[in-house]
Write a protein that holds these residues in place. Structure first.
Motif, PDB file in Angstrom:
ATOM      1  N   VAL A 130       0.824  -1.209   0.000  1.00 51.16           N
ATOM      2  CA  VAL A 130       0.000   0.000   0.000  1.00 51.16           C
ATOM      3  C   VAL A 130       0.861   1.265   0.000  1.00 51.16           C
ATOM      4  O   VAL A 130       0.533   2.245  -0.692  1.00 51.16           O
ATOM      5  CB  VAL A 130      -0.960  -0.004   1.208  1.00 51.16           C
ATOM      6  N   ARG A 134       0.327   4.512  -2.490  1.00 49.82           N
ATOM      7  CA  ARG A 134      -0.119   5.810  -1.982  1.00 49.82           C
ATOM      8  C   ARG A 134       0.935   6.886  -2.247  1.00 49.82           C
ATOM      9  O   ARG A 134       0.592   8.013  -2.589  1.00 49.82           O
ATOM     10  CB  ARG A 134      -0.417   5.713  -0.481  1.00 49.82           C
ATOM     11  N   VAL A 140      -6.025   3.746  -2.890  1.00 47.56           N
ATOM     12  CA  VAL A 140      -5.981   2.304  -2.637  1.00 47.56           C
ATOM     13  C   VAL A 140      -7.232   1.911  -1.870  1.00 47.56           C
ATOM     14  O   VAL A 140      -7.654   2.598  -0.935  1.00 47.56           O
ATOM     15  CB  VAL A 140      -4.726   1.911  -1.836  1.00 47.56           C
ATOM     16  N   LEU A 142      -8.862  -1.294   0.214  1.00 49.94           N
ATOM     17  CA  LEU A 142      -8.672  -2.583   0.871  1.00 49.94           C
ATOM     18  C   LEU A 142     -10.035  -3.190   1.135  1.00 49.94           C
ATOM     19  O   LEU A 142     -10.886  -2.565   1.779  1.00 49.94           O
ATOM     20  CB  LEU A 142      -7.911  -2.414   2.179  1.00 49.94           C
ATOM     21  N   ALA A 182      -6.028   4.969   3.056  1.00 48.62           N
ATOM     22  CA  ALA A 182      -6.686   4.151   2.042  1.00 48.62           C
ATOM     23  C   ALA A 182      -8.176   4.034   2.341  1.00 48.62           C
ATOM     24  O   ALA A 182      -8.651   4.450   3.402  1.00 48.62           O
ATOM     25  CB  ALA A 182      -6.046   2.761   1.990  1.00 48.62           C
TER      26      ALA A 182
END
Length: 234
Positions: A130, A134, A140, A142, A182
């Protein structure tokens, strides 16, 4: 989504989204390069479900994004049985070459049944995936999948062991999302997770109803992110 007249059950499913609803939620979506990494859940595997489409959740999300951005580039690198460490070592290079502005990551089915179970290692691998995404300026997502222990044919002792691991992995994924700004979607807490027909015959693999609901939840999460509300961990 869910517009074909043949998909009568999907059209009437309160947990699904119509094409118009999806477009409304994604209004103004800036993403032009959408990439998905992970295991068999990422690549869209699932048992057929009568009255539902045949596309996996990621393909559905890509189709909805493409209605907002017709030139959307989409790549799915999901592969069955991938461990978090394998996703980093085998997929991250291609991910960075693709230069996504939105990456979705879902995995850890293999970690759940693997001994010894090492949640610290899984979290560290997620961080290593991640963070560079980023840092490159992309968003991103999840995704924590449905709770596979609800209808498990396993012994009660093994089921409880997996349930504890699932909760810990969910906490670790959310921690990574919070750390890196994220977007986090937790399907384990979705009300449909209690429905038997979200899962296939083995009680673990998703059905296409499960994929349809997952796609709707992801689109809702992206929509919440766009408006600055909801579960976007930013």
């Amino acid at each position: 989504m869910c517009t074909e007249t043949a998909l009568r059950r999907e059209n009437g499913d309160r947990f699904c989204l119509s094409t118009a609803q999806a477009e409304t939620l994604l209004t103004g979506a800036p993403w032009r390069r959408f990439l998905v990494i992970g295991d068999e859940v990422a690549d869209g595997r699932g048992e057929p479900a009568e009255g539902y489409g045949h596309d996996g959740w990621a393909d559905r999300v890509a189709a909805s994004l493409r209605r907002i951005q017709p030139g959307l580039a989409y790549l799915n690198l999901g592969r069955k049985g991938r461990l978090a460490a394998e996703i980093r070592s085998r997929q991250l290079g291609r991910v960075l070459e693709f230069k996504p502005d939105l990456t979705a990551l879902t995995c850890c089915g293999a970690e759940l049944v693997r001994d010894p179970f090492d949640a610290d290692s899984v979290e560290a691998e997620f961080d290593r995936v991640v963070a560079p995404l980023r840092d490159s300026g992309g968003d991103v997502l999840l995704v924590n999948w449905f709770d596979i222990t609800r209808f498990s044919p396993r012994s009660s002792e093994e089921t409880e062991r997996l349930r504890i691991r699932l909760r810990e992995l969910a906490e670790r994924k959310q921690a990574v999302a919070l750390r890196h700004g994220a977007i986090y979607v937790n399907l384990a807490e979705h009300p449909a997770a209690a429905d038997r027909d979200v899962f296939g015959a083995d009680g673990s693999a998703p059905t296409m109803r499960g994929h349809a609901i997952a796609a709707a939840s992801v689109i809702q999460g992206l929509g919440a992110h766009l408006t600055g509300a909801g579960d976007a961990c930013r």
